[in-house]
Scaffold this motif. Structure first.
Motif, PDB file in Angstrom:
ATOM      1  N   PRO A 163       0.840  -1.196   0.000  1.00  0.00           N
ATOM      2  CA  PRO A 163       0.000   0.000   0.000  1.00  0.00           C
ATOM      3  C   PRO A 163       0.878   1.251   0.000  1.00  0.00           C
ATOM      4  O   PRO A 163       1.857   1.315   0.738  1.00  0.00           O
ATOM      5  CB  PRO A 163      -0.797  -0.133   1.303  1.00  0.00           C
ATOM      6  CG  PRO A 163      -0.040  -1.095   2.143  1.00  0.00           C
ATOM      7  CD  PRO A 163       0.703  -1.995   1.215  1.00  0.00           C
ATOM      8  N   PHE A 219       3.808   0.544   4.940  1.00  0.00           N
ATOM      9  CA  PHE A 219       3.430   1.231   3.717  1.00  0.00           C
ATOM     10  C   PHE A 219       4.667   1.576   2.890  1.00  0.00           C
ATOM     11  O   PHE A 219       5.769   1.678   3.417  1.00  0.00           O
ATOM     12  CB  PHE A 219       2.658   2.510   4.045  1.00  0.00           C
ATOM     13  CG  PHE A 219       1.280   2.230   4.540  1.00  0.00           C
ATOM     14  CD1 PHE A 219       0.207   2.209   3.655  1.00  0.00           C
ATOM     15  CD2 PHE A 219       1.048   1.947   5.870  1.00  0.00           C
ATOM     16  CE1 PHE A 219      -1.066   1.918   4.097  1.00  0.00           C
ATOM     17  CE2 PHE A 219      -0.223   1.661   6.327  1.00  0.00           C
ATOM     18  CZ  PHE A 219      -1.283   1.641   5.436  1.00  0.00           C
ATOM     19  N   THR A 236      -2.853  -0.098  -5.435  1.00  0.00           N
ATOM     20  CA  THR A 236      -2.120  -0.038  -4.164  1.00  0.00           C
ATOM     21  C   THR A 236      -2.053   1.393  -3.618  1.00  0.00           C
ATOM     22  O   THR A 236      -1.614   1.600  -2.496  1.00  0.00           O
ATOM     23  CB  THR A 236      -0.675  -0.561  -4.336  1.00  0.00           C
ATOM     24  OG1 THR A 236      -0.074   0.132  -5.422  1.00  0.00           O
ATOM     25  CG2 THR A 236      -0.651  -2.057  -4.574  1.00  0.00           C
ATOM     26  N   HIS A 294      -3.002   4.688  -1.821  1.00  0.00           N
ATOM     27  CA  HIS A 294      -3.945   5.089  -0.765  1.00  0.00           C
ATOM     28  C   HIS A 294      -4.112   6.601  -0.711  1.00  0.00           C
ATOM     29  O   HIS A 294      -5.026   7.087  -0.044  1.00  0.00           O
ATOM     30  CB  HIS A 294      -3.481   4.546   0.587  1.00  0.00           C
ATOM     31  CG  HIS A 294      -3.769   3.089   0.741  1.00  0.00           C
ATOM     32  ND1 HIS A 294      -4.726   2.603   1.587  1.00  0.00           N
ATOM     33  CD2 HIS A 294      -3.250   2.018   0.104  1.00  0.00           C
ATOM     34  CE1 HIS A 294      -4.785   1.272   1.478  1.00  0.00           C
ATOM     35  NE2 HIS A 294      -3.891   0.899   0.589  1.00  0.00           N
ATOM     36  N   THR A 312      -8.506   8.993  -6.693  1.00  0.00           N
ATOM     37  CA  THR A 312      -7.498   8.731  -5.662  1.00  0.00           C
ATOM     38  C   THR A 312      -7.444   9.966  -4.778  1.00  0.00           C
ATOM     39  O   THR A 312      -7.323  11.081  -5.283  1.00  0.00           O
ATOM     40  CB  THR A 312      -6.118   8.486  -6.313  1.00  0.00           C
ATOM     41  OG1 THR A 312      -6.184   7.282  -7.082  1.00  0.00           O
ATOM     42  CG2 THR A 312      -5.017   8.361  -5.271  1.00  0.00           C
ATOM     43  N   ARG A 319      -7.040   7.030   5.315  1.00  0.00           N
ATOM     44  CA  ARG A 319      -6.956   6.413   3.981  1.00  0.00           C
ATOM     45  C   ARG A 319      -6.269   5.051   4.030  1.00  0.00           C
ATOM     46  O   ARG A 319      -6.495   4.210   3.175  1.00  0.00           O
ATOM     47  CB  ARG A 319      -6.178   7.318   3.006  1.00  0.00           C
ATOM     48  CG  ARG A 319      -7.059   8.263   2.249  1.00  0.00           C
ATOM     49  CD  ARG A 319      -7.286   9.521   3.030  1.00  0.00           C
ATOM     50  NE  ARG A 319      -8.452  10.264   2.601  1.00  0.00           N
ATOM     51  CZ  ARG A 319      -9.094  11.115   3.396  1.00  0.00           C
ATOM     52  NH1 ARG A 319      -8.712  11.294   4.650  1.00  0.00           N
ATOM     53  NH2 ARG A 319     -10.139  11.769   2.957  1.00  0.00           N
ATOM     54  N   ALA A 320      -5.425   4.874   5.025  1.00  0.00           N
ATOM     55  CA  ALA A 320      -4.648   3.635   5.118  1.00  0.00           C
ATOM     56  C   ALA A 320      -5.542   2.439   5.373  1.00  0.00           C
ATOM     57  O   ALA A 320      -5.278   1.348   4.889  1.00  0.00           O
ATOM     58  CB  ALA A 320      -3.619   3.757   6.235  1.00  0.00           C
ATOM     59  N   ASN A 346      -8.720   2.245   4.494  1.00  0.00           N
ATOM     60  CA  ASN A 346      -9.753   2.091   3.461  1.00  0.00           C
ATOM     61  C   ASN A 346      -9.247   1.278   2.276  1.00  0.00           C
ATOM     62  O   ASN A 346      -8.106   1.316   1.950  1.00  0.00           O
ATOM     63  CB  ASN A 346     -10.226   3.469   2.968  1.00  0.00           C
ATOM     64  CG  ASN A 346     -10.996   4.186   4.053  1.00  0.00           C
ATOM     65  OD1 ASN A 346     -11.617   3.539   4.902  1.00  0.00           O
ATOM     66  ND2 ASN A 346     -10.919   5.502   4.054  1.00  0.00           N
TER      67      ASN A 346
END
Ligand code: GTP
Ligand code: MG
Length: 288
Positions: free
Chosen positions: A59, A110, A137, A139, A177, A285-286, A288
């Motif tokens: 991610p 991440f 990938t 985020h 995004t 966001r991480a 989701n």
């Protein structure tokens, strides 16, 4: 004894001339080798290094923005928890081991990518974003600007131009995004506050949209000025792709909220370590 006559060469040169011409051989050889090395280097830069972090497939968050806005400073603070002196970046900084403070127990760290802001070095950011979007990938994009420079028209214009190009990419995926515009250096008294910056950017993005639509119209003679759109039809829907950005509408009607992309503008100061709202944005966001 008289010296032997010079032999005629097949290409019409005498032996003497042929020898002196062969003197170019070495520089030409060096030049050719140099060109091969330079070409190999750029091919490596374009196709391997730029996707090195993405190859990990984790991610990903990407840091982008104009030069000098504080991206590398932010990257260092996020990754190592400390400030550092920086130089203008000429290549990406990538870590595949970035943990968000409140998500330390997440299974995977991440990927965090800091990109150079110089205009000529932005292609790597665009390809990184497109690769991460295609791989699903990505985020979020942290778009860092120097808020203290945003009252200067040419700096605001540059920040909006780069943002426009990014939004054209983020609009290509369903739901967009997410983009955080980090109004950095907010501790400086000349800094434009986030709310005002949002309005300034919208006005500027509107002008860019108009001028780009006009230039497209000029190229596609006789065609609709939105010919280059590869998204939805003229039905008020958001159009992504290579052309028009946002809802169809009159001049002055551009609104960030009309985009599929969720764009938030939040103040911060890397120098003062005031980036908690940005980290909170990433953490949301991480997961989701
Ligand atoms: N006043 C102030 N200066 C900052 C802040 N954050 C970064 N800087 C300074 O801004 C300058 C540029 O920072 P960088 O992190 O190198 O900027 P960059 O966005 O990576 O620039 P490029 O690599 O050229 O794209 C440095 O002198 C930083 O110390 C901040 O919050 N406040
Ligand atoms: Mg940098």
């Amino acid at each position: 004894m008289s010296s032997p006559p010079e032999t005629a060469k097949p290409d019409g040169l005498t032996t003497h001339e042929a020898i002196s011409t062969s003197g170019y051989g070495l520089p030409v050889y060096i030049l050719a080798v140099g060109l091969i090395i330079i070409t190999a280097y750029f091919a490596y830069e374009l196709f391997f290094r730029k996707s090195k972090g993405l190859a990990a497939g984790g991610p990903t968050f990407i840091i982008a923005g104009p030069s000098g806005s504080g991206k590398t400073s932010l990257f260092t603070l996020l990754r190592y928890g400390e400030k550092s002196t920086t130089l203008p970046s000429v290549e990406q900084n990538i870590t595949t081991k970035f943990w968000l403070p409140n998500l330390l127990d997440t299974a995977k760290p991440f990927v965090l990518i800091d990109t150079p802001g110089h205009q000529k070095l932005r292609h790597g950011m665009f390809s990184a974003l497109q690769i991460a979007q295609a791989a699903r990938t990505i985020h979020g994009v942290l778009y860092v600007v120097d808020a203290s420079a945003m009252s200067r028209p040419e700096q605001l214009r540059e920040a909006a131009e780069y943002l426009y190009d990014i939004l054209r990419i983020t609009e290509r995926v369903r739901g967009g995004t997410d983009v955080l515009v980090g109004a950095n250096k907010s501790e400086l008294f000349t800094a434009v506050p986030a709310k005002r910056l949002r309005t300034l950017l919208e006005t500027e993005l509107d002008k860019i949209r108009e001028s780009r639509a006009k230039s497209v119209g000029k190229v596609s003679a006789g065609g609709d000025k939105h010919d280059s759109d590869d998204g939805d039809e003229d039905d008020g829907a958001v159009v992504g792709g290579s052309g028009w950005l946002g809802k169809r509408g009159e001049k002055g009607s551009f609104k960030l909220e009309d985009l599929e992309t969720d764009v938030m503008v939040i103040d911060g100061s890397v120098d003062n370590g005031k980036i908690d709202p940005w980290i909170a944005w990433m953490e949301e966001r991480a997961v989701n």
